[in-house]
Design an enzyme around this catalytic site. Structure first.
Site, PDB file in Angstrom:
ATOM      1  N   TRP A   1       0.861  -1.187   0.000  1.00 26.49           N
ATOM      2  CA  TRP A   1       0.000   0.000   0.000  1.00 26.49           C
ATOM      3  C   TRP A   1       0.892   1.230   0.000  1.00 26.49           C
ATOM      4  O   TRP A   1       1.837   1.313   0.784  1.00 26.49           O
ATOM      5  CB  TRP A   1      -0.917   0.033   1.233  1.00 26.49           C
ATOM      6  CG  TRP A   1      -1.607   1.360   1.358  1.00 26.49           C
ATOM      7  CD1 TRP A   1      -2.660   1.805   0.615  1.00 26.49           C
ATOM      8  CD2 TRP A   1      -1.238   2.450   2.228  1.00 26.49           C
ATOM      9  NE1 TRP A   1      -2.980   3.097   0.978  1.00 26.49           N
ATOM     10  CE2 TRP A   1      -2.121   3.518   1.965  1.00 26.49           C
ATOM     11  CE3 TRP A   1      -0.255   2.628   3.198  1.00 26.49           C
ATOM     12  CZ2 TRP A   1      -2.045   4.747   2.628  1.00 26.49           C
ATOM     13  CZ3 TRP A   1      -0.178   3.855   3.865  1.00 26.49           C
ATOM     14  CH2 TRP A   1      -1.078   4.888   3.588  1.00 26.49           C
TER      15      TRP A   1
ATOM     16  N   GLU B   1      -3.136  -2.927  -2.330  1.00 25.76           N
ATOM     17  CA  GLU B   1      -4.289  -2.366  -1.626  1.00 25.76           C
ATOM     18  C   GLU B   1      -4.603  -0.952  -2.100  1.00 25.76           C
ATOM     19  O   GLU B   1      -3.764  -0.051  -2.001  1.00 25.76           O
ATOM     20  CB  GLU B   1      -3.982  -2.334  -0.115  1.00 25.76           C
ATOM     21  CG  GLU B   1      -5.082  -1.710   0.726  1.00 25.76           C
ATOM     22  CD  GLU B   1      -4.735  -1.696   2.222  1.00 25.76           C
ATOM     23  OE1 GLU B   1      -3.599  -2.040   2.589  1.00 25.76           O
ATOM     24  OE2 GLU B   1      -5.627  -1.333   3.020  1.00 25.76           O
TER      25      GLU B   1
ATOM     26  N   LYS C   1      -7.187   2.622  -2.250  1.00 18.99           N
ATOM     27  CA  LYS C   1      -7.775   3.501  -1.241  1.00 18.99           C
ATOM     28  C   LYS C   1      -8.462   4.661  -1.941  1.00 18.99           C
ATOM     29  O   LYS C   1      -8.060   5.059  -3.028  1.00 18.99           O
ATOM     30  CB  LYS C   1      -6.649   3.989  -0.331  1.00 18.99           C
ATOM     31  CG  LYS C   1      -7.100   4.768   0.869  1.00 18.99           C
ATOM     32  CD  LYS C   1      -5.960   4.856   1.880  1.00 18.99           C
ATOM     33  CE  LYS C   1      -6.345   5.728   3.049  1.00 18.99           C
ATOM     34  NZ  LYS C   1      -5.418   5.630   4.160  1.00 18.99           N
TER      35      LYS C   1
ATOM     36  N   ASP D   1      -9.858  -3.098   1.743  1.00 23.94           N
ATOM     37  CA  ASP D   1      -9.914  -2.642   3.134  1.00 23.94           C
ATOM     38  C   ASP D   1     -11.293  -2.033   3.368  1.00 23.94           C
ATOM     39  O   ASP D   1     -11.738  -1.185   2.587  1.00 23.94           O
ATOM     40  CB  ASP D   1      -8.789  -1.616   3.368  1.00 23.94           C
ATOM     41  CG  ASP D   1      -8.714  -1.097   4.796  1.00 23.94           C
ATOM     42  OD1 ASP D   1      -9.752  -0.655   5.329  1.00 23.94           O
ATOM     43  OD2 ASP D   1      -7.612  -1.096   5.372  1.00 23.94           O
TER      44      ASP D   1
ATOM     45  N   HIS E   1     -11.810   1.790   2.957  1.00 22.52           N
ATOM     46  CA  HIS E   1     -11.210   2.491   1.825  1.00 22.52           C
ATOM     47  C   HIS E   1     -12.170   2.831   0.696  1.00 22.52           C
ATOM     48  O   HIS E   1     -11.767   2.960  -0.457  1.00 22.52           O
ATOM     49  CB  HIS E   1     -10.030   1.677   1.281  1.00 22.52           C
ATOM     50  CG  HIS E   1      -8.843   1.732   2.184  1.00 22.52           C
ATOM     51  ND1 HIS E   1      -7.602   1.294   1.826  1.00 22.52           N
ATOM     52  CD2 HIS E   1      -8.718   2.208   3.447  1.00 22.52           C
ATOM     53  CE1 HIS E   1      -6.759   1.473   2.819  1.00 22.52           C
ATOM     54  NE2 HIS E   1      -7.416   2.022   3.819  1.00 22.52           N
TER      55      HIS E   1
ATOM     56  N   HIS F   1      -8.982  -6.582   4.526  1.00 22.25           N
ATOM     57  CA  HIS F   1      -8.584  -5.881   5.748  1.00 22.25           C
ATOM     58  C   HIS F   1      -9.857  -5.538   6.499  1.00 22.25           C
ATOM     59  O   HIS F   1     -10.618  -4.673   6.071  1.00 22.25           O
ATOM     60  CB  HIS F   1      -7.824  -4.586   5.426  1.00 22.25           C
ATOM     61  CG  HIS F   1      -6.354  -4.783   5.239  1.00 22.25           C
ATOM     62  ND1 HIS F   1      -5.472  -3.744   5.067  1.00 22.25           N
ATOM     63  CD2 HIS F   1      -5.601  -5.913   5.231  1.00 22.25           C
ATOM     64  CE1 HIS F   1      -4.243  -4.226   4.959  1.00 22.25           C
ATOM     65  NE2 HIS F   1      -4.295  -5.539   5.038  1.00 22.25           N
TER      66      HIS F   1
ATOM     67  N   ASP G   1     -12.083   7.082   6.825  1.00 25.47           N
ATOM     68  CA  ASP G   1     -11.217   5.916   7.052  1.00 25.47           C
ATOM     69  C   ASP G   1     -10.519   6.040   8.398  1.00 25.47           C
ATOM     70  O   ASP G   1      -9.321   6.261   8.479  1.00 25.47           O
ATOM     71  CB  ASP G   1     -10.193   5.849   5.900  1.00 25.47           C
ATOM     72  CG  ASP G   1      -9.247   4.671   6.041  1.00 25.47           C
ATOM     73  OD1 ASP G   1      -9.682   3.633   6.555  1.00 25.47           O
ATOM     74  OD2 ASP G   1      -8.079   4.802   5.631  1.00 25.47           O
TER      75      ASP G   1
ATOM     76  N   ASP H   1     -10.161   3.874  10.905  1.00 25.57           N
ATOM     77  CA  ASP H   1      -9.477   2.702  11.467  1.00 25.57           C
ATOM     78  C   ASP H   1      -9.851   2.419  12.919  1.00 25.57           C
ATOM     79  O   ASP H   1      -8.991   2.098  13.737  1.00 25.57           O
ATOM     80  CB  ASP H   1      -7.950   2.857  11.327  1.00 25.57           C
ATOM     81  CG  ASP H   1      -7.501   2.823   9.878  1.00 25.57           C
ATOM     82  OD1 ASP H   1      -7.417   1.721   9.320  1.00 25.57           O
ATOM     83  OD2 ASP H   1      -7.256   3.903   9.299  1.00 25.57           O
TER      84      ASP H   1
ATOM     85  N   ASP I   1      -6.985  -4.492  10.253  1.00 28.53           N
ATOM     86  CA  ASP I   1      -6.320  -3.205  10.058  1.00 28.53           C
ATOM     87  C   ASP I   1      -7.071  -2.117  10.817  1.00 28.53           C
ATOM     88  O   ASP I   1      -8.016  -1.528  10.298  1.00 28.53           O
ATOM     89  CB  ASP I   1      -6.221  -2.869   8.561  1.00 28.53           C
ATOM     90  CG  ASP I   1      -5.303  -1.680   8.324  1.00 28.53           C
ATOM     91  OD1 ASP I   1      -4.706  -1.199   9.305  1.00 28.53           O
ATOM     92  OD2 ASP I   1      -5.186  -1.244   7.166  1.00 28.53           O
TER      93      ASP I   1
HETATM   94  C1  RNT Z   1      -3.686   2.434   4.928  1.00 30.03           C
HETATM   95  C2  RNT Z   1      -3.877   0.983   4.657  1.00 30.03           C
HETATM   96  C3  RNT Z   1      -2.774   0.123   5.123  1.00 30.03           C
HETATM   97  C4  RNT Z   1      -2.241   0.532   6.459  1.00 30.03           C
HETATM   98  C5  RNT Z   1      -1.153  -0.342   6.960  1.00 30.03           C
HETATM   99  C6  RNT Z   1      -0.470   0.237   8.157  1.00 30.03           C
HETATM  100  O1  RNT Z   1      -4.806   3.165   4.658  1.00 30.03           O
HETATM  101  O2  RNT Z   1      -5.099   0.556   5.152  1.00 30.03           O
HETATM  102  O3  RNT Z   1      -3.183  -1.199   5.108  1.00 30.03           O
HETATM  103  O4  RNT Z   1      -3.238   0.656   7.416  1.00 30.03           O
HETATM  104  O5  RNT Z   1      -0.293  -0.604   5.928  1.00 30.03           O
HETATM  105 ZN    ZN Z   2      -5.581  -1.590   5.094  1.00 35.94          ZN
END
Ligand code: RNT
Ligand code: ZN
Length: 434
Positions: A199, A241, A243, A274, A277, A301, A309, A311, A341
Protein backbone atom coordinates in the site's frame (compact mmCIF):
# COMPACT_ATOMS: atom_id res chain seq x y z
CA UNK A 1 -16.79 -10.34 44.96
CA UNK A 2 -16.13 -14.05 45.52
CA UNK A 3 -13.00 -15.33 43.76
CA UNK A 4 -14.83 -17.01 40.90
CA UNK A 5 -16.92 -13.97 40.02
CA UNK A 6 -16.15 -11.21 37.59
CA UNK A 7 -17.31 -7.66 37.11
CA UNK A 8 -17.55 -8.53 33.40
CA UNK A 9 -20.05 -11.36 33.51
CA UNK A 10 -20.87 -14.68 34.99
CA UNK A 11 -18.30 -17.43 34.50
CA UNK A 12 -19.96 -20.73 33.52
CA UNK A 13 -18.81 -24.29 33.81
CA UNK A 14 -17.97 -26.32 30.72
CA UNK A 15 -21.10 -28.37 31.32
CA UNK A 16 -23.29 -25.29 31.29
CA UNK A 17 -21.74 -24.11 28.03
CA UNK A 18 -22.18 -27.58 26.51
CA UNK A 19 -25.83 -27.80 27.55
CA UNK A 20 -26.69 -24.45 26.00
CA UNK A 21 -24.80 -25.45 22.90
CA UNK A 22 -26.88 -28.62 22.47
CA UNK A 23 -30.06 -26.52 22.24
CA UNK A 24 -28.47 -24.14 19.77
CA UNK A 25 -27.17 -27.02 17.69
CA UNK A 26 -30.72 -28.33 17.30
CA UNK A 27 -32.08 -24.93 16.30
CA UNK A 28 -29.47 -24.57 13.56
CA UNK A 29 -29.76 -28.21 12.46
CA UNK A 30 -33.44 -27.59 11.78
CA UNK A 31 -32.23 -25.27 9.03
CA UNK A 32 -29.58 -27.73 7.77
CA UNK A 33 -26.74 -25.83 9.42
CA UNK A 34 -24.01 -28.01 10.95
CA UNK A 35 -22.75 -26.02 13.95
CA UNK A 36 -19.87 -28.43 14.73
CA UNK A 37 -18.50 -27.99 11.21
CA UNK A 38 -18.98 -24.22 11.39
CA UNK A 39 -17.05 -24.00 14.67
CA UNK A 40 -14.19 -26.07 13.27
CA UNK A 41 -13.95 -24.03 10.11
CA UNK A 42 -14.19 -20.75 12.02
CA UNK A 43 -11.43 -21.83 14.41
CA UNK A 44 -9.21 -22.87 11.50
CA UNK A 45 -9.64 -19.72 9.42
CA UNK A 46 -6.40 -17.79 9.99
CA UNK A 47 -6.73 -14.14 11.05
CA UNK A 48 -3.61 -12.08 10.59
CA UNK A 49 -3.06 -9.71 13.52
CA UNK A 50 -1.51 -6.40 12.47
CA UNK A 51 1.53 -5.52 14.56
CA UNK A 52 0.77 -1.79 14.36
CA UNK A 53 -2.04 -1.62 16.95
CA UNK A 54 0.58 -2.30 19.64
CA UNK A 55 2.52 0.96 19.13
CA UNK A 56 0.19 3.27 17.17
CA UNK A 57 1.86 2.65 13.78
CA UNK A 58 5.22 3.98 14.96
CA UNK A 59 7.66 1.23 13.99
CA UNK A 60 11.02 0.40 15.58
CA UNK A 61 13.54 1.61 13.05
CA UNK A 62 16.88 2.85 14.31
CA UNK A 63 17.10 6.34 12.84
CA UNK A 64 18.58 9.75 13.42
CA UNK A 65 15.34 11.64 13.75
CA UNK A 66 11.70 10.70 14.02
CA UNK A 67 9.66 10.93 10.83
CA UNK A 68 5.92 10.72 11.00
CA UNK A 69 2.90 10.83 8.80
CA UNK A 70 2.41 9.49 5.35
CA UNK A 71 -1.34 9.49 5.25
CA UNK A 72 -2.17 7.47 8.36
CA UNK A 73 -2.35 8.59 11.95
CA UNK A 74 -3.33 6.99 15.23
CA UNK A 75 -5.01 9.30 17.71
CA UNK A 76 -4.96 9.03 21.49
CA UNK A 77 -2.33 8.73 24.21
CA UNK A 78 -3.40 5.83 26.40
CA UNK A 79 -0.37 4.73 28.43
CA UNK A 80 1.48 1.49 27.82
CA UNK A 81 2.28 1.34 24.13
CA UNK A 82 4.96 -1.12 23.06
CA UNK A 83 8.33 0.66 22.80
CA UNK A 84 10.33 -2.09 21.14
CA UNK A 85 10.06 -5.53 19.58
CA UNK A 86 10.23 -7.37 22.89
CA UNK A 87 7.31 -5.43 24.32
CA UNK A 88 5.34 -5.83 21.12
CA UNK A 89 5.82 -9.60 21.11
CA UNK A 90 4.98 -9.77 24.81
CA UNK A 91 1.73 -7.85 24.19
CA UNK A 92 0.83 -10.01 21.22
CA UNK A 93 1.46 -13.18 23.21
CA UNK A 94 -0.94 -11.87 25.84
CA UNK A 95 -3.56 -11.11 23.20
CA UNK A 96 -3.09 -14.51 21.53
CA UNK A 97 -3.52 -16.29 24.86
CA UNK A 98 -7.11 -15.04 25.07
CA UNK A 99 -8.01 -15.37 21.40
CA UNK A 100 -9.62 -18.56 20.11
CA UNK A 101 -8.54 -20.04 16.78
CA UNK A 102 -5.71 -19.79 14.28
CA UNK A 103 -3.74 -16.57 13.91
CA UNK A 104 -0.85 -15.02 12.05
CA UNK A 105 1.21 -11.90 12.68
CA UNK A 106 1.20 -9.21 10.02
CA UNK A 107 4.44 -7.22 10.20
CA UNK A 108 5.30 -3.89 8.64
CA UNK A 109 8.82 -3.36 7.33
CA UNK A 110 9.56 -0.49 9.70
CA UNK A 111 9.28 -2.88 12.65
CA UNK A 112 12.72 -4.20 11.69
CA UNK A 113 15.20 -4.72 14.50
CA UNK A 114 18.66 -3.63 13.40
CA UNK A 115 20.20 -2.95 16.82
CA UNK A 116 22.40 0.15 16.85
CA UNK A 117 22.80 0.14 13.09
CA UNK A 118 20.88 2.52 10.87
CA UNK A 119 19.78 0.48 7.87
CA UNK A 120 17.58 2.20 5.34
CA UNK A 121 14.49 0.60 3.86
CA UNK A 122 16.14 -0.36 0.58
CA UNK A 123 18.67 -2.53 2.44
CA UNK A 124 16.71 -4.39 5.11
CA UNK A 125 16.84 -8.17 5.13
CA UNK A 126 15.13 -11.19 6.64
CA UNK A 127 17.75 -11.28 9.41
CA UNK A 128 16.32 -8.03 10.77
CA UNK A 129 13.14 -9.93 11.55
CA UNK A 130 14.72 -13.00 13.11
CA UNK A 131 13.27 -12.27 16.57
CA UNK A 132 9.80 -12.27 15.07
CA UNK A 133 10.51 -15.52 13.23
CA UNK A 134 11.67 -17.20 16.44
CA UNK A 135 8.64 -15.88 18.28
CA UNK A 136 6.30 -17.07 15.51
CA UNK A 137 7.79 -20.55 15.81
CA UNK A 138 7.14 -20.54 19.55
CA UNK A 139 3.61 -19.32 19.08
CA UNK A 140 3.11 -21.74 16.15
CA UNK A 141 1.75 -19.01 13.93
CA UNK A 142 2.51 -17.78 10.41
CA UNK A 143 3.88 -14.38 9.42
CA UNK A 144 2.70 -11.87 6.84
CA UNK A 145 4.50 -8.75 5.70
CA UNK A 146 4.08 -5.21 4.34
CA UNK A 147 6.63 -2.89 2.79
CA UNK A 148 6.44 0.52 4.53
CA UNK A 149 6.13 3.18 1.85
CA UNK A 150 5.45 5.96 4.41
CA UNK A 151 6.93 7.63 7.53
CA UNK A 152 10.23 8.27 5.79
CA UNK A 153 12.00 11.42 4.50
CA UNK A 154 11.64 10.10 0.93
CA UNK A 155 7.85 9.99 1.38
CA UNK A 156 7.46 13.59 2.49
CA UNK A 157 6.36 14.87 -0.93
CA UNK A 158 3.31 12.64 -0.77
CA UNK A 159 4.64 10.46 -3.58
CA UNK A 160 6.80 7.33 -3.41
CA UNK A 161 6.61 4.69 -6.13
CA UNK A 162 4.87 7.19 -8.41
CA UNK A 163 7.17 10.14 -7.64
CA UNK A 164 8.27 12.21 -10.64
CA UNK A 165 11.88 11.92 -9.48
CA UNK A 166 13.44 8.70 -10.73
CA UNK A 167 15.89 8.57 -7.80
CA UNK A 168 13.05 8.53 -5.29
CA UNK A 169 11.11 5.96 -7.29
CA UNK A 170 14.16 3.74 -7.50
CA UNK A 171 14.69 3.88 -3.74
CA UNK A 172 11.14 2.71 -3.13
CA UNK A 173 11.40 0.06 -5.84
CA UNK A 174 14.42 -1.32 -4.00
CA UNK A 175 12.37 -1.29 -0.80
CA UNK A 176 9.56 -3.17 -2.53
CA UNK A 177 12.00 -5.81 -3.77
CA UNK A 178 13.61 -6.04 -0.30
CA UNK A 179 10.16 -6.58 1.21
CA UNK A 180 9.50 -9.46 -1.17
CA UNK A 181 12.80 -11.12 -0.28
CA UNK A 182 12.00 -10.76 3.42
CA UNK A 183 8.51 -12.19 2.89
CA UNK A 184 10.03 -15.14 1.05
CA UNK A 185 12.67 -15.57 3.76
CA UNK A 186 10.08 -15.54 6.54
CA UNK A 187 7.85 -17.97 4.64
CA UNK A 188 10.70 -20.37 4.05
CA UNK A 189 11.86 -20.17 7.67
CA UNK A 190 8.38 -21.20 8.78
CA UNK A 191 7.61 -23.65 5.94
CA UNK A 192 4.64 -21.51 4.98
CA UNK A 193 3.57 -18.75 2.62
CA UNK A 194 3.72 -15.07 3.51
CA UNK A 195 1.22 -12.53 2.18
CA UNK A 196 3.14 -9.35 1.34
CA UNK A 197 0.74 -6.42 1.02
CA UNK A 198 1.74 -3.26 -0.85
CA UNK A 199 0.00 0.00 0.00
CA UNK A 200 1.40 3.40 -0.91
CA UNK A 201 0.06 6.75 0.32
CA UNK A 202 0.78 8.46 -3.02
CA UNK A 203 -1.67 11.18 -3.85
CA UNK A 204 -2.49 14.87 -4.04
CA UNK A 205 -4.35 17.19 -1.71
CA UNK A 206 -6.10 19.24 -4.33
CA UNK A 207 -6.78 19.06 -8.04
CA UNK A 208 -3.67 17.57 -9.60
CA UNK A 209 -3.34 18.71 -13.19
CA UNK A 210 -1.93 15.33 -14.19
CA UNK A 211 -3.81 12.31 -12.90
CA UNK A 212 -2.33 9.97 -15.44
CA UNK A 213 1.44 10.42 -15.11
CA UNK A 214 1.69 9.17 -11.51
CA UNK A 215 -0.51 6.19 -12.32
CA UNK A 216 1.62 5.21 -15.25
CA UNK A 217 4.74 5.54 -13.13
CA UNK A 218 3.11 3.45 -10.41
CA UNK A 219 2.50 0.66 -12.93
CA UNK A 220 6.11 0.79 -14.05
CA UNK A 221 7.43 0.79 -10.49
CA UNK A 222 5.34 -2.21 -9.50
CA UNK A 223 6.33 -4.04 -12.65
CA UNK A 224 9.96 -3.48 -11.65
CA UNK A 225 9.27 -4.75 -8.10
CA UNK A 226 7.48 -7.87 -9.32
CA UNK A 227 9.90 -8.62 -12.15
CA UNK A 228 10.67 -12.32 -12.42
CA UNK A 229 14.37 -11.62 -12.69
CA UNK A 230 14.52 -11.15 -8.91
CA UNK A 231 13.97 -14.90 -8.60
CA UNK A 232 11.53 -14.59 -5.71
CA UNK A 233 9.50 -17.76 -5.27
CA UNK A 234 5.76 -18.33 -4.84
CA UNK A 235 5.96 -18.48 -1.04
CA UNK A 236 5.87 -14.67 -1.22
CA UNK A 237 2.24 -13.94 -2.12
CA UNK A 238 2.03 -10.29 -3.18
CA UNK A 239 -1.13 -8.25 -2.66
CA UNK A 240 -1.95 -4.64 -3.56
CA UNK A 241 -4.29 -2.37 -1.63
CA UNK A 242 -6.21 0.59 -3.03
CA UNK A 243 -7.78 3.50 -1.24
CA UNK A 244 -10.21 6.32 -1.87
CA UNK A 245 -8.41 9.13 -0.05
CA UNK A 246 -5.95 9.75 2.75
CA UNK A 247 -4.80 12.59 4.97
CA UNK A 248 -3.35 15.13 2.54
CA UNK A 249 -4.47 13.08 -0.46
CA UNK A 250 -8.14 13.94 -0.22
CA UNK A 251 -8.58 14.72 -3.87
CA UNK A 252 -6.49 12.10 -5.60
CA UNK A 253 -4.97 8.77 -4.61
CA UNK A 254 -2.75 7.28 -7.30
CA UNK A 255 -3.46 3.71 -6.17
CA UNK A 256 -7.24 3.86 -6.20
CA UNK A 257 -9.35 0.72 -6.08
CA UNK A 258 -9.91 0.85 -9.86
CA UNK A 259 -6.18 1.12 -10.39
CA UNK A 260 -5.35 -1.87 -8.22
CA UNK A 261 -8.25 -4.04 -9.33
CA UNK A 262 -6.92 -3.78 -12.87
CA UNK A 263 -3.29 -4.05 -11.84
CA UNK A 264 -3.86 -7.13 -9.70
CA UNK A 265 -5.91 -8.83 -12.39
CA UNK A 266 -3.48 -8.18 -15.22
CA UNK A 267 -0.41 -9.10 -13.13
CA UNK A 268 -1.92 -12.00 -11.17
CA UNK A 269 -1.52 -10.31 -7.79
CA UNK A 270 -3.94 -10.58 -4.88
CA UNK A 271 -6.35 -7.64 -4.59
CA UNK A 272 -6.72 -6.24 -1.07
CA UNK A 273 -10.04 -4.70 -0.06
CA UNK A 274 -9.91 -2.64 3.13
CA UNK A 275 -13.33 -2.00 4.69
CA UNK A 276 -12.41 1.65 5.30
CA UNK A 277 -11.21 2.49 1.82
CA UNK A 278 -14.43 3.28 0.00
CA UNK A 279 -17.17 5.87 0.02
CA UNK A 280 -19.09 5.52 3.30
CA UNK A 281 -22.20 4.08 1.63
CA UNK A 282 -20.27 1.53 -0.42
CA UNK A 283 -20.09 -1.96 1.04
CA UNK A 284 -17.21 -4.26 0.30
CA UNK A 285 -19.58 -7.18 0.91
CA UNK A 286 -21.15 -6.42 -2.46
CA UNK A 287 -17.79 -6.13 -4.21
CA UNK A 288 -16.58 -9.60 -3.26
CA UNK A 289 -18.70 -11.57 -5.71
CA UNK A 290 -17.83 -9.14 -8.51
CA UNK A 291 -14.09 -9.47 -7.95
CA UNK A 292 -14.21 -13.23 -7.43
CA UNK A 293 -15.56 -13.64 -10.97
CA UNK A 294 -12.11 -12.58 -12.12
CA UNK A 295 -9.59 -12.65 -9.27
CA UNK A 296 -8.37 -15.94 -7.82
CA UNK A 297 -7.87 -14.58 -4.32
CA UNK A 298 -8.69 -11.53 -2.25
CA UNK A 299 -7.13 -10.11 0.89
CA UNK A 300 -9.65 -8.54 3.25
CA UNK A 301 -8.58 -5.88 5.75
CA UNK A 302 -11.27 -5.82 8.41
CA UNK A 303 -11.49 -2.30 9.73
CA UNK A 304 -14.21 0.10 10.88
CA UNK A 305 -14.53 3.50 9.26
CA UNK A 306 -16.57 6.10 11.12
CA UNK A 307 -17.51 8.85 8.65
CA UNK A 308 -14.08 8.44 7.08
CA UNK A 309 -11.22 5.92 7.05
CA UNK A 310 -10.78 6.24 10.80
CA UNK A 311 -9.48 2.70 11.47
CA UNK A 312 -11.58 2.19 14.59
CA UNK A 313 -11.44 -1.15 16.39
CA UNK A 314 -13.52 -3.73 14.52
CA UNK A 315 -16.83 -4.51 16.19
CA UNK A 316 -19.31 -7.28 15.50
CA UNK A 317 -21.52 -5.06 13.35
CA UNK A 318 -23.53 -5.47 10.16
CA UNK A 319 -20.65 -4.40 7.91
CA UNK A 320 -18.23 -7.06 9.03
CA UNK A 321 -20.96 -9.70 9.36
CA UNK A 322 -22.10 -9.02 5.81
CA UNK A 323 -18.58 -9.50 4.48
CA UNK A 324 -18.34 -12.99 5.94
CA UNK A 325 -21.93 -13.94 5.15
CA UNK A 326 -21.08 -13.08 1.56
CA UNK A 327 -17.91 -15.18 1.59
CA UNK A 328 -19.88 -18.07 3.13
CA UNK A 329 -22.67 -17.78 0.57
CA UNK A 330 -20.09 -18.06 -2.19
CA UNK A 331 -18.28 -20.91 -0.40
CA UNK A 332 -15.16 -18.84 -0.94
CA UNK A 333 -13.32 -19.08 2.37
CA UNK A 334 -10.42 -20.76 0.56
CA UNK A 335 -10.13 -17.73 -1.72
CA UNK A 336 -9.72 -15.02 0.89
CA UNK A 337 -6.98 -14.05 3.30
CA UNK A 338 -8.28 -12.31 6.41
CA UNK A 339 -6.18 -9.60 8.06
CA UNK A 340 -7.00 -6.88 10.57
CA UNK A 341 -6.32 -3.21 10.06
CA UNK A 342 -7.23 -0.81 12.85
CA UNK A 343 -5.40 1.27 15.41
CA UNK A 344 -6.77 3.09 18.40
CA UNK A 345 -4.31 4.78 20.75
CA UNK A 346 -7.02 6.03 23.12
CA UNK A 347 -7.81 2.73 24.84
CA UNK A 348 -5.86 -0.19 26.28
CA UNK A 349 -4.20 -1.63 23.18
CA UNK A 350 -4.55 -5.28 24.22
CA UNK A 351 -8.28 -4.71 24.65
CA UNK A 352 -8.29 -3.18 21.17
CA UNK A 353 -6.58 -6.26 19.70
CA UNK A 354 -8.78 -8.76 21.50
CA UNK A 355 -12.03 -6.93 20.81
CA UNK A 356 -11.30 -6.48 17.11
CA UNK A 357 -9.96 -9.97 16.56
CA UNK A 358 -12.76 -11.68 18.44
CA UNK A 359 -15.32 -9.58 16.54
CA UNK A 360 -13.75 -10.64 13.25
CA UNK A 361 -13.84 -14.30 14.23
CA UNK A 362 -17.41 -13.94 15.45
CA UNK A 363 -18.30 -12.57 12.03
CA UNK A 364 -16.57 -15.53 10.36
CA UNK A 365 -18.59 -17.92 12.53
CA UNK A 366 -21.75 -15.94 11.89
CA UNK A 367 -21.21 -16.25 8.14
CA UNK A 368 -20.60 -19.98 8.44
CA UNK A 369 -23.87 -20.38 10.38
CA UNK A 370 -25.93 -18.78 7.64
CA UNK A 371 -28.66 -21.16 6.39
CA UNK A 372 -27.33 -20.60 2.89
CA UNK A 373 -28.75 -23.76 1.26
CA UNK A 374 -32.27 -22.98 2.35
CA UNK A 375 -32.00 -19.31 1.47
CA UNK A 376 -30.62 -19.98 -1.99
CA UNK A 377 -33.22 -22.70 -2.63
CA UNK A 378 -36.05 -20.37 -1.66
CA UNK A 379 -34.68 -17.70 -3.96
CA UNK A 380 -34.31 -20.17 -6.83
CA UNK A 381 -37.94 -21.21 -6.34
CA UNK A 382 -39.07 -17.61 -6.57
CA UNK A 383 -40.07 -17.50 -2.91
CA UNK A 384 -38.44 -14.15 -2.21
CA UNK A 385 -40.75 -13.25 0.66
CA UNK A 386 -40.01 -16.53 2.43
CA UNK A 387 -36.29 -16.01 1.84
CA UNK A 388 -36.44 -12.55 3.39
CA UNK A 389 -38.41 -13.79 6.39
CA UNK A 390 -35.97 -16.67 6.97
CA UNK A 391 -33.01 -14.30 6.71
CA UNK A 392 -34.63 -12.21 9.42
CA UNK A 393 -35.34 -15.22 11.62
CA UNK A 394 -31.73 -16.41 11.24
CA UNK A 395 -30.51 -13.18 12.80
CA UNK A 396 -31.88 -14.13 16.22
CA UNK A 397 -30.92 -17.81 16.28
CA UNK A 398 -28.90 -18.65 19.45
CA UNK A 399 -25.59 -17.55 17.97
CA UNK A 400 -24.09 -16.75 21.34
CA UNK A 401 -24.30 -20.37 22.51
CA UNK A 402 -22.34 -21.47 19.42
CA UNK A 403 -19.76 -18.72 19.93
CA UNK A 404 -19.34 -19.77 23.56
CA UNK A 405 -18.69 -23.33 22.38
CA UNK A 406 -16.07 -22.00 19.97
CA UNK A 407 -14.42 -20.18 22.89
CA UNK A 408 -14.48 -23.35 24.96
CA UNK A 409 -12.89 -25.37 22.13
CA UNK A 410 -10.41 -22.55 21.59
CA UNK A 411 -9.54 -22.65 25.28
CA UNK A 412 -10.43 -19.01 25.94
CA UNK A 413 -12.92 -17.30 28.27
CA UNK A 414 -16.42 -16.54 26.99
CA UNK A 415 -18.03 -13.11 26.79
CA UNK A 416 -15.87 -10.33 28.19
CA UNK A 417 -14.41 -12.41 31.02
CA UNK A 418 -10.95 -12.09 29.47
CA UNK A 419 -10.93 -8.46 30.64
CA UNK A 420 -9.86 -9.60 34.12
CA UNK A 421 -6.76 -11.13 32.58
CA UNK A 422 -5.97 -7.97 30.58
CA UNK A 423 -6.42 -5.77 33.65
CA UNK A 424 -3.94 -7.91 35.56
CA UNK A 425 -1.51 -7.64 32.63
CA UNK A 426 -1.98 -3.88 32.50
CA UNK A 427 -1.10 -3.54 36.17
CA UNK A 428 1.88 -5.86 35.88
CA UNK A 429 3.39 -5.07 32.46
CA UNK A 430 1.90 -1.95 30.88
CA UNK A 431 1.77 0.57 33.68
CA UNK A 432 5.51 0.43 34.19
CA UNK A 433 6.12 1.65 30.63
CA UNK A 434 7.02 5.33 30.53
C1 RNT B 1 -3.69 2.43 4.93
C2 RNT B 1 -3.88 0.98 4.66
C3 RNT B 1 -2.77 0.12 5.12
C4 RNT B 1 -2.24 0.53 6.46
C5 RNT B 1 -1.15 -0.34 6.96
C6 RNT B 1 -0.47 0.24 8.16
O1 RNT B 1 -4.81 3.16 4.66
O2 RNT B 1 -5.10 0.56 5.15
O3 RNT B 1 -3.18 -1.20 5.11
O4 RNT B 1 -3.24 0.66 7.42
O5 RNT B 1 -0.29 -0.60 5.93
ZN1 ZN C 1 -5.58 -1.59 5.09
Amino acid sequence: MPANESYYGSPRTDTQIEQQYEHAKEAYAALDVDTDAAINQALNTPISLHCWQADDVGGFETKEEAVEGGGIMATGNYPGKARNGDELRQDLSKALSILPGKHRLNLHAFYCETGEKIIDRDAIETSHFSNYIDWAKEEKIGLDFNPTYFAHPKANDGYTLSHADKGIRDFWIQHGIASRRIAEGMANALGDVCVNNHWTPDGHKDNPADRSGPRQRLVESYDAIFDESHGIGPSCVDAVEGKLFGLASEDYVVGSNDFYANYALSREKVLCLDMGHFHPTESIADKISAHLCFHKKLLIHTSRPIRWDSDHVVLFNDDVRNVFIEIARQRAFDRVYVALDFFDASINRIIAYVTGTRASRQAILYGLLDPVERLQNLEAEGKSGQKLALMEAAKTLPFNAVWDMLCLKGDTPTGALWLDDVEAYEAEALQTRA
